[in-house]
Write an enzyme that holds these catalytic residues in place. Sequence first.
Site, short mmCIF file in Angstrom:
data_model
loop_
_atom_site.label_atom_id
_atom_site.label_comp_id
_atom_site.label_asym_id
_atom_site.label_seq_id
_atom_site.Cartn_x
_atom_site.Cartn_y
_atom_site.Cartn_z
N LEU A 379 43.77 84.63 30.78
CA LEU A 379 44.71 83.78 31.49
C LEU A 379 46.15 84.28 31.31
CD1 LEU A 379 45.26 81.15 33.09
CD2 LEU A 379 45.53 80.00 30.90
N GLU A 380 46.48 84.72 30.08
CA GLU A 380 47.85 85.13 29.79
C GLU A 380 48.26 86.37 30.56
OE1 GLU A 380 50.26 83.91 27.95
OE2 GLU A 380 49.26 82.20 27.04
N SER A 381 47.38 87.37 30.63
CA SER A 381 47.78 88.66 31.18
C SER A 381 46.85 89.22 32.24
CB SER A 381 47.87 89.69 30.04
OG SER A 381 46.56 89.94 29.53
N TYR A 491 47.48 74.04 31.11
CA TYR A 491 47.07 75.31 30.49
C TYR A 491 45.59 75.31 30.11
CZ TYR A 491 47.42 79.37 27.38
OH TYR A 491 47.26 80.60 26.79
N PRO A 540 51.53 83.39 33.56
CA PRO A 540 51.30 83.47 32.11
C PRO A 540 52.58 83.10 31.38
CG PRO A 540 50.35 85.34 33.23
CD PRO A 540 51.17 84.61 34.24
#
Length: 542
Positions: A379-381, A491, A540
């Site tokens: 999810l972040e990157s 999130y 992100p």
Amino acid sequence: MAHYYLEVTAGAEAGRRYALALGAAGIGRGRESAVAFDRRETAVSAQHAVLYVSDSGVVLQDLQSTNGTYVNGERLTDTRELRPGDEIGLGRTGPRLRFVSSGTPLATGAAAALPPPETSGPLPDKGPDMVRSTAQERAPAAGGGPDTAGPATVEYEARLKEQRLSATGMHRLIRDSGRVRKLLERDGLDSSQKSMLSSMHGAHRRARGRWLAALAAVALAAAVAVTWFALRARHYRRQLEQARALEAQLDRYDQAIAAARGTGVRDNAELERLMREYDQRNREFSSVRAELDDSDMRKVYADPLEQAIDRILAGFGETAYHVPAEMVQRVRHHVDAYSGRLKPTIARYLSRKPRYFPMISAVLREKNLPEQLAYLAMLESGLNPSALSHAGARGLWQLMPSTARSYRLRVDSTVDERTDPAKSTRAAAEYVRDLIGIFGGQSSAMLAMAAYNAGEGRLMGALKRIEDPMRNRDFWYIYRMGYLAEETNEYIPRVLALMVIDADRQRYGFSEEPSADAAPESEHDFDEFKQQPTDAPLSPSP
């Protein structure tokens, strides 16, 4: 005329041969036994078994011996007619004897090896058995009189005295208690014949008694099992019904709490009352679900998405929770977006999973963390080691420079170790471990994920707003109460949406086994993801 013998094939007296005379022949360690064994043969009882020998054959019966009598490895529970070559075992480990039939007399005693047993050809002619039918044998003598024995009893007596009763007839006789009693009451048989007949009949009755007792025990056990399973099934149905009822109640409480929260008054009495009642029902739900397995819970949740979320949360070690209806709605929203307009982007992220997840999972296992946390990096990157956010976060885990340096990563104008997948994963895993240590308690992993997105300070501020921190210090409480920022509230549903899709790719139109993405990775290749409007997944976070 056939001659019958027993040859000892194993034991202290191996090689010895015993001739069997017509009539009853006892086997045991007693001196009166026709086939007597040395007292060293401790597996043999004093009166172990009896053979009834007639012109038409030989019948063997165990006399309730301690260690049992075996024929060809099978324990004897009733009488057994022997055939040439049969092996008789006295106990499981005691002496072994071979039954031999010969057309000519053979030497007995400690004899040399016997010729092969007659295992082929017709058996000795048994001759005519009792000429009367069973009904005739049991019919009383016409006219009665002091001798109450009928013709059949008299004929049995004659054949016993003359040793002409066949093995089949003997087998039938010892099963007939009335007939045996009459024969024992009469004076036609001598004492040894009566003793042997009484022993054989008594052994049969005891064996039958054991069989009936065993049958009764089996019947009782079956009845108990049926009753137990019936009670268990009834209890199971009650548990399912209770779980479904509590699930419905909790959904209604979720709606009421959201409505009360929407009034804008955070700490009003009505909201507190609803939360207290919700907490009580949730404890009951957790208690019931502890007695149900995963397949049972699929029957509790009517919504397949809620079932999928429940399985995922179980992997995080979650136990005492009920998935809020709002959470299910948000996960559904993101699943629809990821499998719809963002499908090409998510497909690219999933294609990178084989390249990075094995390494990430190994590090998380080493740190005793749930392997599902690997989806934070997705999810972040988008699993791009070069990804760079507008706020300066970088790498697979989007670490800020200060956070990376605090976990021993080099970040300067020359080197940025945040782009090293292995090093940044170790740093991120240590960071998550520290977050769990700080925010440990119920829903530790969920609180740590929220803190990873929002930062420790913001999550600490949300937790400080809890009225009863000893009881309600968990992610689900602050989520229901709306204590988190909108981005953090979204999130975890986004992480869950990725996991739901990956667990059932075919359902959502993704390839089951995507190949590693060959497209070059740039630091901005996930801009498409972060530029979505606010009702779609956000970028992100730093």
